[in-house]
Design an enzyme around this catalytic site. Structure first.
Site, PDB file in Angstrom:
ATOM      1  N   HIS A  74       0.845  -1.203   0.000  1.00  0.00           N
ATOM      2  CA  HIS A  74       0.000   0.000   0.000  1.00  0.00           C
ATOM      3  C   HIS A  74       0.878   1.251   0.000  1.00  0.00           C
ATOM      4  O   HIS A  74       1.815   1.342   0.774  1.00  0.00           O
ATOM      5  CB  HIS A  74      -0.900   0.017   1.241  1.00  0.00           C
ATOM      6  CG  HIS A  74      -1.988  -1.016   1.213  1.00  0.00           C
ATOM      7  ND1 HIS A  74      -3.044  -1.013   2.092  1.00  0.00           N
ATOM      8  CD2 HIS A  74      -2.190  -2.080   0.397  1.00  0.00           C
ATOM      9  CE1 HIS A  74      -3.850  -2.026   1.820  1.00  0.00           C
ATOM     10  NE2 HIS A  74      -3.349  -2.702   0.810  1.00  0.00           N
ATOM     11  N   TYR A 203      -8.564   4.816   8.365  1.00  0.00           N
ATOM     12  CA  TYR A 203      -8.596   5.146   9.797  1.00  0.00           C
ATOM     13  C   TYR A 203      -9.673   6.209   9.971  1.00  0.00           C
ATOM     14  O   TYR A 203      -9.536   7.317   9.444  1.00  0.00           O
ATOM     15  CB  TYR A 203      -7.251   5.694  10.263  1.00  0.00           C
ATOM     16  CG  TYR A 203      -6.141   4.651  10.356  1.00  0.00           C
ATOM     17  CD1 TYR A 203      -5.447   4.230   9.232  1.00  0.00           C
ATOM     18  CD2 TYR A 203      -5.799   4.095  11.594  1.00  0.00           C
ATOM     19  CE1 TYR A 203      -4.434   3.278   9.327  1.00  0.00           C
ATOM     20  CE2 TYR A 203      -4.792   3.138  11.695  1.00  0.00           C
ATOM     21  CZ  TYR A 203      -4.121   2.734  10.560  1.00  0.00           C
ATOM     22  OH  TYR A 203      -3.126   1.790  10.657  1.00  0.00           O
ATOM     23  N   PRO A 295      -2.399  -0.169  19.147  1.00  0.00           N
ATOM     24  CA  PRO A 295      -2.235  -0.651  17.772  1.00  0.00           C
ATOM     25  C   PRO A 295      -2.493   0.393  16.685  1.00  0.00           C
ATOM     26  O   PRO A 295      -2.227   0.127  15.507  1.00  0.00           O
ATOM     27  CB  PRO A 295      -3.241  -1.801  17.671  1.00  0.00           C
ATOM     28  CG  PRO A 295      -4.222  -1.592  18.769  1.00  0.00           C
ATOM     29  CD  PRO A 295      -3.512  -0.850  19.848  1.00  0.00           C
ATOM     30  N   LYS A 299       2.620  -0.489  14.991  1.00  0.00           N
ATOM     31  CA  LYS A 299       4.069  -0.501  15.227  1.00  0.00           C
ATOM     32  C   LYS A 299       4.612  -1.704  15.984  1.00  0.00           C
ATOM     33  O   LYS A 299       5.820  -1.966  15.960  1.00  0.00           O
ATOM     34  CB  LYS A 299       4.459   0.773  16.025  1.00  0.00           C
ATOM     35  CG  LYS A 299       4.441   2.032  15.215  1.00  0.00           C
ATOM     36  CD  LYS A 299       5.693   2.163  14.366  1.00  0.00           C
ATOM     37  CE  LYS A 299       5.552   3.168  13.259  1.00  0.00           C
ATOM     38  NZ  LYS A 299       5.134   2.620  11.974  1.00  0.00           N
ATOM     39  N   TYR A 387       4.616   6.470  10.008  1.00  0.00           N
ATOM     40  CA  TYR A 387       3.806   5.282   9.709  1.00  0.00           C
ATOM     41  C   TYR A 387       4.607   4.249   8.922  1.00  0.00           C
ATOM     42  O   TYR A 387       4.568   3.059   9.241  1.00  0.00           O
ATOM     43  CB  TYR A 387       2.549   5.705   8.945  1.00  0.00           C
ATOM     44  CG  TYR A 387       1.510   4.614   8.840  1.00  0.00           C
ATOM     45  CD1 TYR A 387       0.626   4.358   9.893  1.00  0.00           C
ATOM     46  CD2 TYR A 387       1.402   3.826   7.703  1.00  0.00           C
ATOM     47  CE1 TYR A 387      -0.319   3.348   9.812  1.00  0.00           C
ATOM     48  CE2 TYR A 387       0.461   2.814   7.604  1.00  0.00           C
ATOM     49  CZ  TYR A 387      -0.401   2.582   8.661  1.00  0.00           C
ATOM     50  OH  TYR A 387      -1.331   1.576   8.577  1.00  0.00           O
TER      51      TYR A 387
HETATM   52  P1  FAD Z   1       4.529 -12.044  21.021  1.00  0.00           P
HETATM   53  O1  FAD Z   1       4.015 -12.054  19.623  1.00  0.00           O
HETATM   54  O2  FAD Z   1       3.553 -11.795  22.127  1.00  0.00           O
HETATM   55  O3  FAD Z   1       5.257 -13.429  21.276  1.00  0.00           O
HETATM   56  C1  FAD Z   1       5.642 -13.867  22.557  1.00  0.00           C
HETATM   57  C2  FAD Z   1       5.627 -15.383  22.587  1.00  0.00           C
HETATM   58  O4  FAD Z   1       6.154 -15.810  23.849  1.00  0.00           O
HETATM   59  C3  FAD Z   1       4.225 -15.964  22.470  1.00  0.00           C
HETATM   60  O5  FAD Z   1       4.155 -16.906  21.429  1.00  0.00           O
HETATM   61  C4  FAD Z   1       3.974 -16.584  23.841  1.00  0.00           C
HETATM   62  O6  FAD Z   1       3.174 -17.755  23.781  1.00  0.00           O
HETATM   63  C5  FAD Z   1       5.388 -16.899  24.319  1.00  0.00           C
HETATM   64  N1  FAD Z   1       5.511 -16.966  25.786  1.00  0.00           N
HETATM   65  C6  FAD Z   1       4.956 -16.144  26.708  1.00  0.00           C
HETATM   66  N2  FAD Z   1       5.287 -16.517  27.937  1.00  0.00           N
HETATM   67  C7  FAD Z   1       6.080 -17.609  27.810  1.00  0.00           C
HETATM   68  C8  FAD Z   1       6.731 -18.471  28.740  1.00  0.00           C
HETATM   69  N3  FAD Z   1       6.640 -18.269  30.061  1.00  0.00           N
HETATM   70  N4  FAD Z   1       7.477 -19.496  28.255  1.00  0.00           N
HETATM   71  C9  FAD Z   1       7.589 -19.707  26.915  1.00  0.00           C
HETATM   72  N5  FAD Z   1       6.974 -18.923  25.989  1.00  0.00           N
HETATM   73  C10 FAD Z   1       6.233 -17.884  26.435  1.00  0.00           C
HETATM   74  N6  FAD Z   1       1.972  -4.642  15.277  1.00  0.00           N
HETATM   75  C11 FAD Z   1       2.368  -4.165  14.055  1.00  0.00           C
HETATM   76  O7  FAD Z   1       3.578  -3.985  13.862  1.00  0.00           O
HETATM   77  N7  FAD Z   1       1.497  -3.865  13.043  1.00  0.00           N
HETATM   78  C12 FAD Z   1       0.156  -4.018  13.224  1.00  0.00           C
HETATM   79  O8  FAD Z   1      -0.628  -3.800  12.279  1.00  0.00           O
HETATM   80  C13 FAD Z   1      -0.310  -4.461  14.505  1.00  0.00           C
HETATM   81  N8  FAD Z   1      -1.626  -4.630  14.734  1.00  0.00           N
HETATM   82  C14 FAD Z   1      -2.042  -5.201  15.912  1.00  0.00           C
HETATM   83  C15 FAD Z   1      -3.388  -5.397  16.106  1.00  0.00           C
HETATM   84  C16 FAD Z   1      -3.845  -5.976  17.287  1.00  0.00           C
HETATM   85  C17 FAD Z   1      -5.322  -6.164  17.482  1.00  0.00           C
HETATM   86  C18 FAD Z   1      -2.903  -6.404  18.284  1.00  0.00           C
HETATM   87  C19 FAD Z   1      -3.378  -7.078  19.549  1.00  0.00           C
HETATM   88  C20 FAD Z   1      -1.557  -6.209  18.102  1.00  0.00           C
HETATM   89  C21 FAD Z   1      -1.106  -5.586  16.926  1.00  0.00           C
HETATM   90  N9  FAD Z   1       0.241  -5.378  16.703  1.00  0.00           N
HETATM   91  C22 FAD Z   1       0.649  -4.812  15.516  1.00  0.00           C
HETATM   92  C23 FAD Z   1       1.226  -5.735  17.735  1.00  0.00           C
HETATM   93  C24 FAD Z   1       1.938  -7.066  17.486  1.00  0.00           C
HETATM   94  O9  FAD Z   1       0.993  -8.102  17.306  1.00  0.00           O
HETATM   95  C25 FAD Z   1       2.879  -7.378  18.680  1.00  0.00           C
HETATM   96  O10 FAD Z   1       3.596  -6.222  19.003  1.00  0.00           O
HETATM   97  C26 FAD Z   1       3.858  -8.527  18.346  1.00  0.00           C
HETATM   98  O11 FAD Z   1       3.190  -9.771  18.392  1.00  0.00           O
HETATM   99  C27 FAD Z   1       5.038  -8.570  19.332  1.00  0.00           C
HETATM  100  O12 FAD Z   1       5.853  -9.667  19.036  1.00  0.00           O
HETATM  101  P2  FAD Z   1       6.733 -10.374  20.173  1.00  0.00           P
HETATM  102  O13 FAD Z   1       7.484 -11.445  19.494  1.00  0.00           O
HETATM  103  O14 FAD Z   1       7.463  -9.357  20.945  1.00  0.00           O
HETATM  104  O15 FAD Z   1       5.663 -10.969  21.206  1.00  0.00           O
HETATM  105  C1  DHB Z   2      -4.062  -3.702  11.289  1.00  0.00           C
HETATM  106  C2  DHB Z   2      -3.799  -3.526  12.626  1.00  0.00           C
HETATM  107  C3  DHB Z   2      -3.464  -2.273  13.088  1.00  0.00           C
HETATM  108  O1  DHB Z   2      -3.189  -2.094  14.383  1.00  0.00           O
HETATM  109  C4  DHB Z   2      -3.375  -1.192  12.233  1.00  0.00           C
HETATM  110  O2  DHB Z   2      -3.050   0.031  12.723  1.00  0.00           O
HETATM  111  C5  DHB Z   2      -3.630  -1.380  10.904  1.00  0.00           C
HETATM  112  C6  DHB Z   2      -3.971  -2.651  10.425  1.00  0.00           C
HETATM  113  C7  DHB Z   2      -4.425  -5.058  10.812  1.00  0.00           C
HETATM  114  O3  DHB Z   2      -4.549  -5.970  11.644  1.00  0.00           O
HETATM  115  O4  DHB Z   2      -4.616  -5.231   9.602  1.00  0.00           O
END
Ligand code: FAD
Ligand code: DHB
Length: 393
Positions: A74, A203, A295, A299, A387
């Site tokens: 996009h 948005y 979210p 980021k 962004y």
């Molecule tokens: P996580 O993905 O949380 O991974 C952590 C892992 O550790 C998990 O698999 C968990 O099971 C494991 N774990 C936890 N505790 C233990 C333990 N004690 N022992 C072993 N394993 C364990 N980010 C973006 O960049 N762009 C977006 O568009 C965006 N949209 C989002 C929309 C929503 C609705 C949400 C909820 C989040 C969004 N995010 C977005 C954020 C993004 O999903 C997270 O920031 C990302 O998953 C972080 O990755 P991570 O590897 O740090 O943690």
């Molecule tokens: C999505 C999630 C977000 O948090 C955002 O800002 C834009 C898109 C998504 O899940 O597609």
């Protein structure tokens, strides 16, 4: 049972898996411990937006093929308010950089498959219970796997276990500072079987609250709307969801979202959180374990990828030369980008959401800010360059 590796990685989210790959490319051994099953991590629906830098990193790691084929590039986003839509063009305002919409769990599938294909060690169903000896030269991760207490002895530990993990609490509260903001709303997310309603993300600001139109594929769409964080998905029939989305998204020229079968509903709370520093001795925190963003700025996943890019540089330097200067500076380097993303995500959230205590004055300020972003090239550039992702760290 006792296990040994160079880098013990707690958590197979984007942070842990990308780190494991980056280390393998440099011949550094790691073991990833993940409490959930492979099926579960590959099916949890979360993020969708990848910055250009994250896309470039995945391509560099040799993991870009399916993302390039199936992801959607996009070159702008739409801001919608007061019944009209305004486009923020990345070609004009972000030097032509772009974002790619490709689901987080698809990234996870690609990362897991490639890691296992190259002999990588990921233990699923391995729940870490603690981290010991981070101050010494051989830190240890304690975990349970297949009903047995086990230990993983490492040179370094990467705590990539998300916000609710065990790595952050292993750093004594006295040794770190936590910065928190909880918002008085959540996001209701749906997955819909329908063609895209829009060619780019929308948005939307509305007096009933924020709404977001995103996508997943030509036949599957992702949408969100602001809700009470304590609400329950069972209170929301499909008809009620569509009525709310129609109200918040419709425009003076009659635009309406394309409806379809809703196949998933979930509610997430919204918070900002940072812990400083992101390291203690030989324990390094990365991704959501160290910071959370609302979210709205898309980021979180991108920050997780950026953290482990910095961390892997430090580890590579250590194993090549014995020098620790990049590792010593890990927290300071990562936090510069983290705080920029924290500010941007807070700003987007503040501009686009309805606050329960927000009066008419605040609503007028929000509308003025939106009008400014859509009419001033300088303000549009501020939004666009944040962004698509800034080159920090
Ligand atoms: P996580 O993905 O949380 O991974 C952590 C892992 O550790 C998990 O698999 C968990 O099971 C494991 N774990 C936890 N505790 C233990 C333990 N004690 N022992 C072993 N394993 C364990 N980010 C973006 O960049 N762009 C977006 O568009 C965006 N949209 C989002 C929309 C929503 C609705 C949400 C909820 C989040 C969004 N995010 C977005 C954020 C993004 O999903 C997270 O920031 C990302 O998953 C972080 O990755 P991570 O590897 O740090 O943690
Ligand atoms: C999505 C999630 C977000 O948090 C955002 O800002 C834009 C898109 C998504 O899940 O597609």
């Amino acid at each position: 049972m006792n296990h040994q590796t160079q880098i013990g990685i707690v958590g197979a989210g984007p942070a842990g898996l990308i780190l494991s790959h980056l280390l393998r490319l440099e011949g550094i051994d790691s073991v990833v411990l993940e409490s959930r099953s492979r099926e579960e991590i590959e099916s949890t629906v979360r993020a969708g937006v990848l910055e250009q830098g994250t896309v470039d990193l995945l391509v560099h790691m040799g993991l870009g093929a399916r993302m390039i084929r199936e992801g959607a590039v996009h070159h702008g986003i739409h801001l919608r308010f007061a019944g009209y839509t305004h486009r923020i063009d990345f070609a004009t305002h972000a030097d032509g950089r772009a974002i790619t919409v490709y689901a987080q769990h698809e990234v996870i599938k690609d990362l897991v498959a490639a890691r296992l294909a190259t002999g990588g060690k990921i233990l699923f169903g391995a729940k870490c219970t603690g981290v010991i000896g981070a101050d010494g030269s051989k830190p240890t991760v304690c975990f349970t796997h297949e009903g047995r207490e086990q230990t993983l002895h490492c040179d370094f530990i990467a705590g990539c276990d998300g916000y609710h993990g065990v790595a952050r609490p292993a750093i004594a509260a006295a040794g770190r500072s936590d910065y928190v903001r909880i918002y008085p709303f959540g996001w209701f997310g749906i997955l819909v079987e329908a063609p895209p309603s829009s060619d780019e993300l929308i948005y939307a600001y509305h007096e009933r609250g924020f709404a977001l139109v995103s996508t997943r594929s030509p036949v599957l769409q992702r949408m969100y709307f602001q809700c009470d964080p304590k609400d329950n998905v069972d209170n929301w029939s499909d008809d009620r969801i569509w009525a709310e989305l129609h109200t918040r998204l419709e425009t003076k020229d009659g635009w309406k979202p394309i409806t379809g079968k809703i196949i998933q509903k979930n509610i997430v709370g919204i918070r900002s959180f940072v812990t400083e520093p992101m390291q203690h001795g030989r324990l390094f925190l990365a991704g959501d374990a160290a910071h959370i963003v609302p979210p709205t700025g898309a980021k979180g996943l991108n920050l997780a990828a950026a953290d482990v890019r910095v961390l892997s540089r430090g580890l590579v330097e250590f194993y090549r030369s014995g020098r620790t200067s990049t590792l010593d500076g890990y927290s300071a380097t990562a936090l510069r980008r983290v705080w920029r993303a924290e500010h941007f995500s807070w700003w987007m959230t503040s501009m686009l959401h309805r606050f329960p205590d927000g009066d008419k004055f605040q609503q007028r300020l929000q509308l003025s800010q939106l009008d400014y972003v859509c009419s001033s090239p300088a303000a549009a550039k501020t939004l666009a360059e944040n962004y698509v992702g800034l080159a920090i760290g």
